[in-house]
Scaffold this motif. Structure first.
Motif: not given
Length: 283
Positions: A87-88, A90-96, A199-200, A237-242
């Protein structure tokens, strides 16, 4: 409501009334996808290339995009935690990456080139250009020491990944830290994860105590209150991807009272589902 995807590898969810409600809802609710993975070979603990191709196809057909909308993913038991790697990808942006797990899942592969439940975090660190850091919460103390010693013993070039030194990009919150009454997990994040960071989150329920869940691996000391409070702080406090969830019991596992184990896991999955769907940043 976020998009919910359930990967059913072993059929264990059949013993959980709440998960069966989700399965029934998948027939009419476009936001719920039930993926029957029980017939896919080469998936138990290790996931070979052929199995990965089948899984990716199923995910594509379920509507997973290259940059997925916030979602909740269930992965069956801990033998399939490597699904967080798929699943990660498929992420197309910087994340922690934030992982709740009693194990670091950073073991070197026993078979070169094969994705495993015990090494998927290492694969993400080494090969995903978008992951900036990984925080592992609830890992057994001795396993943290073993991983640190192993990475330190590697040749200089092998201690690095696509984004720099491995150990510089991993933070461990040990199991022993969770047992302290003074431990406020959310405070561990405010100092090193900027609020602008996406964040993921991946949860293996074996990080929780046996009073909270019944899993197929040895379990830690995390309480549901600690988990819930930390998730709340992160989503504020963060954008959650999944957010991923695994850690069911194995169907062939010898529990003294299987029905009690299933009831415990059913209640936990329902509680997690309602907690997550109600959090700011997941909606």
């Amino acid at each position: 409501m976020p998009i919910v995807t359930i990967h059913d590898f072993t059929g264990v969810y059949a013993e959980q009334p709440f998960m069966q409600e989700l399965r029934e809802s998948a027939a009419t609710d476009k936001n719920i996808h039930w993926l029957d993975c029980t017939k896919i070979e080469g998936t138990d603990c290790y996931c070979d290339d052929e199995a990965q191709a089948v899984l990716h196809k199923m995910m594509d057909e379920a509507g997973a995009t290259a940059e997925p909308a916030p979602g909740i993913h269930f992965f069956d038991n801990g033998n399939y935690h490597y699904m967080s790697k798929l699943w990660t990808d498929r992420v197309q942006e910087p994340f922690d990456l934030v992982v709740f797990d009693h194990h670091p899942d950073m073991q070197p592969p026993r078979f070169e080139g094969i994705l495993s439940c015990g090494g998927w975090v290492l694969e993400v660190l080494k090969n995903n250009p978008f992951v900036q850091s990984v925080t592992l919460i609830g890992v057994a103390d001795h396993l943290v020491d073993e991983i640190r010693e192993w990475i330190t013993s590697l040749p200089a070039d092998a201690r690095n990944d696509v984004n720099g030194a491995l150990l510089d990009r991993v933070k461990f919150i040990r199991e022993s830290e969770l047992k302290s009454e003074l431990t406020d997990l959310s405070s561990h994040f405010t100092s090193h994860i900027p609020h602008s960071t996406s964040l993921y989150i991946s949860i293996d329920k074996d990080a929780l105590s046996t009073a909270e869940a019944a899993t197929n691996w040895d379990q830690g000391s995390l309480t549901y209150e600690q988990l819930s409070a930390t998730l709340t702080a992160l989503t504020q406090n963060h954008k959650i991807l999944s957010i991923d969830i695994c850690g069911e019991r194995a169907r062939d596992m010898d529990f003294a009272d299987t029905s009690t184990a299933d009831a415990l896991n059913n209640a936990l999955n329902e509680k997690l589902f309602h907690t997550l769907t109600g959090l700011h940043g997941i909606l």
